[in-house]
Design an enzyme around this catalytic site. Sequence first.
Site, PDB file in Angstrom:
ATOM      1  N   ASP A 449       0.834  -1.200   0.000  1.00 30.41           N
ATOM      2  CA  ASP A 449       0.000   0.000   0.000  1.00 30.41           C
ATOM      3  C   ASP A 449       0.869   1.250   0.000  1.00 30.41           C
ATOM      4  O   ASP A 449       2.089   1.191   0.259  1.00 30.41           O
ATOM      5  CB  ASP A 449      -0.894  -0.031   1.250  1.00 30.41           C
ATOM      6  CG  ASP A 449      -2.214   0.693   1.045  1.00 30.41           C
ATOM      7  OD1 ASP A 449      -2.296   1.515   0.120  1.00 30.41           O
ATOM      8  OD2 ASP A 449      -3.144   0.439   1.830  1.00 30.41           O
ATOM      9  N   ASP A 519     -10.791   2.128  -2.992  1.00 31.12           N
ATOM     10  CA  ASP A 519     -11.253   1.768  -1.642  1.00 31.12           C
ATOM     11  C   ASP A 519     -12.770   1.784  -1.574  1.00 31.12           C
ATOM     12  O   ASP A 519     -13.355   1.363  -0.579  1.00 31.12           O
ATOM     13  CB  ASP A 519     -10.711   2.769  -0.617  1.00 31.12           C
ATOM     14  CG  ASP A 519      -9.329   2.376  -0.126  1.00 31.12           C
ATOM     15  OD1 ASP A 519      -8.827   1.326  -0.571  1.00 31.12           O
ATOM     16  OD2 ASP A 519      -8.757   3.113   0.698  1.00 31.12           O
TER      17      ASP A 519
HETATM   18  C1  GLA Z   1      -5.666   1.968   2.389  1.00 28.66           C
HETATM   19  C2  GLA Z   1      -6.026   0.830   1.453  1.00 28.66           C
HETATM   20  C3  GLA Z   1      -7.101  -0.022   2.095  1.00 28.66           C
HETATM   21  C4  GLA Z   1      -6.604  -0.571   3.407  1.00 28.66           C
HETATM   22  C5  GLA Z   1      -6.126   0.568   4.304  1.00 28.66           C
HETATM   23  C6  GLA Z   1      -5.421   0.036   5.533  1.00 28.66           C
HETATM   24  O1  GLA Z   1      -6.703   2.857   2.541  1.00 28.66           O
HETATM   25  O2  GLA Z   1      -6.434   1.330   0.219  1.00 28.66           O
HETATM   26  O3  GLA Z   1      -7.468  -1.089   1.231  1.00 28.66           O
HETATM   27  O4  GLA Z   1      -5.567  -1.489   3.167  1.00 28.66           O
HETATM   28  O5  GLA Z   1      -5.243   1.451   3.635  1.00 28.66           O
HETATM   29  O6  GLA Z   1      -4.987   1.051   6.365  1.00 28.66           O
END
Ligand code: GLA
Length: 699
Positions: A449, A519
């Site tokens: 990420d 997300d």
């Molecule tokens: C980001 C990612 C999510 C998740 C969060 C965890 O927002 O896009 O899918 O993994 O971080 O903190």
Amino acid sequence: MAISIGENNVFLLNTKNCSYSFSVDQEGLLRHLYWGARIDTIEDFKNEPYVWEQGFHPLNDVKREECSSFGTMRFKETSFKVTYADGVRDFRYRYVGHTIENGELTVLLEDMVYPLQMHLHYKVYEDVDIIEKRRTVKNCGNEVISVERLHSGECSLPGAGWNLKNFNGMWNSDFDAYEQRIMGGKTVLESLRGTTGHVANPSFILYQNAGETYGEVYYGALAWSGNFKIVLEQTPYEYLNILAGMSDTDFEWRLTGGATLETPALYLGYSPDGFDRMSNAMGEFSRRYVMPKPMAAKPLSVLYNSWEATYFDVNEQAQVQLIEKAAQIGVELFVMDDGWFGQRSDDHAGLGDWRVNAVKFPNGLAPLTEKLKSYGMQFGLWIEPEMVNHDSELYRAHSDWVYHYASRPVMEGRYQYMLDLTRQDVQQYIIGEIDQLLTENDISYIKWDMNRGLSEVASAMLDRSEFKSIWYRHTKGFYHIIQSLRALHPEVEWEACASGGGRVDYGAMQYFEEFWPSDNTDPLDRLSIQEGYSYLYPIKYMRAWVTDSGNNGKRAMPLLFRLHCSMCGALGIGLNLNECKEEEFELLEKYVGLYKEIRSIIQFGQLHRLASLPMDGLQAVQYENGKESVLFAFLDHPSRWRTAFTIRPRGLDAKTCYRVEIEGQQQQKYSGAFLMNSGLTITLNHDYASCMVRLLPES
Ligand code: GLA
């Protein structure tokens, strides 16, 4: 012949359906001549197009160029800018020669006075109608030369009246499709976040009159995960100039004697038959030439991800419970998301400390991995290795490892700082920690990420004169780390995520096996996000989770609608399985099983966008492998009593008889000709209605 060279130094690059041509003019400058439908006769290009010059219409602005550079009576946007040691700021070049080696054409240009060379590299992917352009500059002298702009490529389209389609957005609103008519002046798509970002994707689509199945479409995508810039300048001289590459905003590369600087690749594509063909060509291109092997040829597993189920509240007992439930419904890979490491109980602490949290996991990760093994499942973990929280062991030990200005407090984004990836010790730290994690635990998959942009790019290890090169160095540092880890652990699969789709680009595709496109898991939003994504990126890389309904401000929607929506990509489950009712389990198990049957058609087949909400009243998408088809149709709400919809599938064999299986209805039989022309009528008659249709050839 993919690459031909004719009279008057005309270069003609041919793919199956497309030609791209440029030549050397009488002055020794490169002119761009043509990009479009295939033309075989190279002689057609030998006459230099007439260019009218007048004081205020300088020759070089009027010419369609292949490598324009700042200065020398050029006032348009140019693709290259340098400053020599004596303050001279133009690259006055002449064509010197060319080579063709291993299918790659390299054209050499040299400044007439200063020791600077420019190499233009071209590769032709004949089968998929893609031409790759890249550049390298070389300082052949001793004095430093500042490179202030170096695009990957430049080309042009004749006339005016071009339409641009591109994908802008923000967190939770990724791949929002925009269409606009390019009028006079410059249209700029740019990221200054040090990463691709959601705000604009490094790609463009241009057309004058095109739709899904008709019309000429010209498109491009950059293989770069850092700051980028695409400039489309409608000149007054009857052409649209197209420049794409690394952004020149706050950029400077000090090219020392003997050194070279290479750009990322720009892929240029042409479709004679609309957006459908474009998307499928990019899908083929990705699978054949960009995706890492061997996964390029294998379908993605059905994955479970814990994020929306447990957020940071992960622990041994809760995760084992989820594993048991995930195994029951047929999940193949279990991914534990954020919260498992350091002192991480929310997003204020722990990033940088990639050691298992001993309170949450007193026995380490073994109870999870052993459990998974007993079910024949694989294990994956979330990391965000480019980051550090203020509240972390790493920051307490190395506060100088983050980008910052010494005289100012460091700025936070999601309560975190950005590690200085230009430093070798930082790169080594990350490689070492993740290597140890992968060596000590049975991990098959990593979700990588990246949740903030770069700011205050200054490094304790670089002279201040190098600070503007950090944007470039950071991306190279990121590529170096992932490449090193892939070499150390070739069996591990990697997912690229940056707060959702902030790192969906052809640069990252070379090192990752899949993307997390957003997300936002609300299925209705997701349908349009997936549609936008699908224009230039492969379905195989499009992970899609089924998540809880009605949570986090999401609309309540039937589980079947959510399942269908996620089955349009690489199916994942992100539900809190501990809260699922018996009948939901049964549905999940049934559809996970069904998805495994059809996933090769979805992940490797041809994609056809048949209908789009809100314009067509429903969303419908088809996947086919030349034999079988799977279709999904979605309705948000019935409007004005309209409940019957006719969709016309594509790519069928006209003469073949197909068994049509519409979920919940009696089977029917139709010829391919009937289905493609008269169409298939389906009924969707309530809010959030959806259905899956299979078209199976009768043998
Ligand atoms: C980001 C990612 C999510 C998740 C969060 C965890 O927002 O896009 O899918 O993994 O971080 O903190």
